[in-house]
Design a protein around this motif. Structure first.
Motif, mmCIF file in Angstrom:
data_model
loop_
_atom_site.group_PDB
_atom_site.id
_atom_site.type_symbol
_atom_site.label_atom_id
_atom_site.label_comp_id
_atom_site.label_asym_id
_atom_site.label_seq_id
_atom_site.Cartn_x
_atom_site.Cartn_y
_atom_site.Cartn_z
ATOM 1 N N LYS A 104 3.522 -7.894 -22.784
ATOM 2 C CA LYS A 104 3.209 -7.220 -21.521
ATOM 3 C C LYS A 104 1.714 -7.307 -21.254
ATOM 4 N N LYS A 153 -2.268 -14.379 -11.872
ATOM 5 C CA LYS A 153 -0.814 -14.215 -11.972
ATOM 6 C C LYS A 153 -0.107 -15.549 -11.793
ATOM 7 N N LYS A 154 -0.584 -16.346 -10.854
ATOM 8 C CA LYS A 154 -0.001 -17.665 -10.610
ATOM 9 C C LYS A 154 -0.164 -18.559 -11.845
ATOM 10 N N LEU A 170 2.223 -17.916 -14.753
ATOM 11 C CA LEU A 170 3.631 -18.316 -14.617
ATOM 12 C C LEU A 170 3.984 -19.447 -15.579
ATOM 13 N N ASP A 171 2.984 -20.204 -16.016
ATOM 14 C CA ASP A 171 3.206 -21.281 -16.982
ATOM 15 C C ASP A 171 3.437 -20.750 -18.396
ATOM 16 N N TYR A 172 3.294 -19.454 -18.592
ATOM 17 C CA TYR A 172 3.441 -18.839 -19.902
ATOM 18 C C TYR A 172 4.505 -17.747 -19.834
ATOM 19 N N PRO A 173 5.763 -18.127 -19.965
ATOM 20 C CA PRO A 173 6.850 -17.155 -19.806
ATOM 21 C C PRO A 173 6.820 -16.022 -20.828
ATOM 22 N N GLU A 174 6.110 -16.220 -21.925
ATOM 23 C CA GLU A 174 6.021 -15.154 -22.921
ATOM 24 C C GLU A 174 5.083 -14.021 -22.475
ATOM 25 N N GLU A 217 4.294 -11.419 -19.550
ATOM 26 C CA GLU A 217 4.833 -10.762 -18.355
ATOM 27 C C GLU A 217 3.762 -9.834 -17.786
#
Length: 68
Positions: free
Chosen positions: A2, A17-18, A21-25, A27
């Motif tokens: 988180k 934030k954009k 998005l390349d790092y799904p781990e 949030e």
């Protein structure tokens, strides 16, 4: 993981934030526009990771980090 983004510039928060998005781990659970708001959101969300702007109007990111 988180994460919270604390930056006084809305466009900088949106760009980060954009990029994240390349790092799904990672949030992004919240964001704040100043140190005071950021502190409240950190206490509420208990993030694992904080992206902190260095130059903010009321308190510098470095001073904020030292406070934490």
């Amino acid at each position: 993981m988180k994460a919270i983004i604390i930056d006084d510039e809305r466009l900088a928060r949106a760009e980060l934030k954009k990029l994240l998005l390349d790092y799904p781990e990672v949030e992004v659970v919240d964001e704040a526009a100043n140190a005071e708001e950021g502190l409240a959101k950190i206490e509420l969300q208990q993030p694992d990771l904080i992206f902190l702007d260095i130059q903010m109007p009321s308190i510098s990111g470095i001073d904020f980090y030292k406070y934490l």
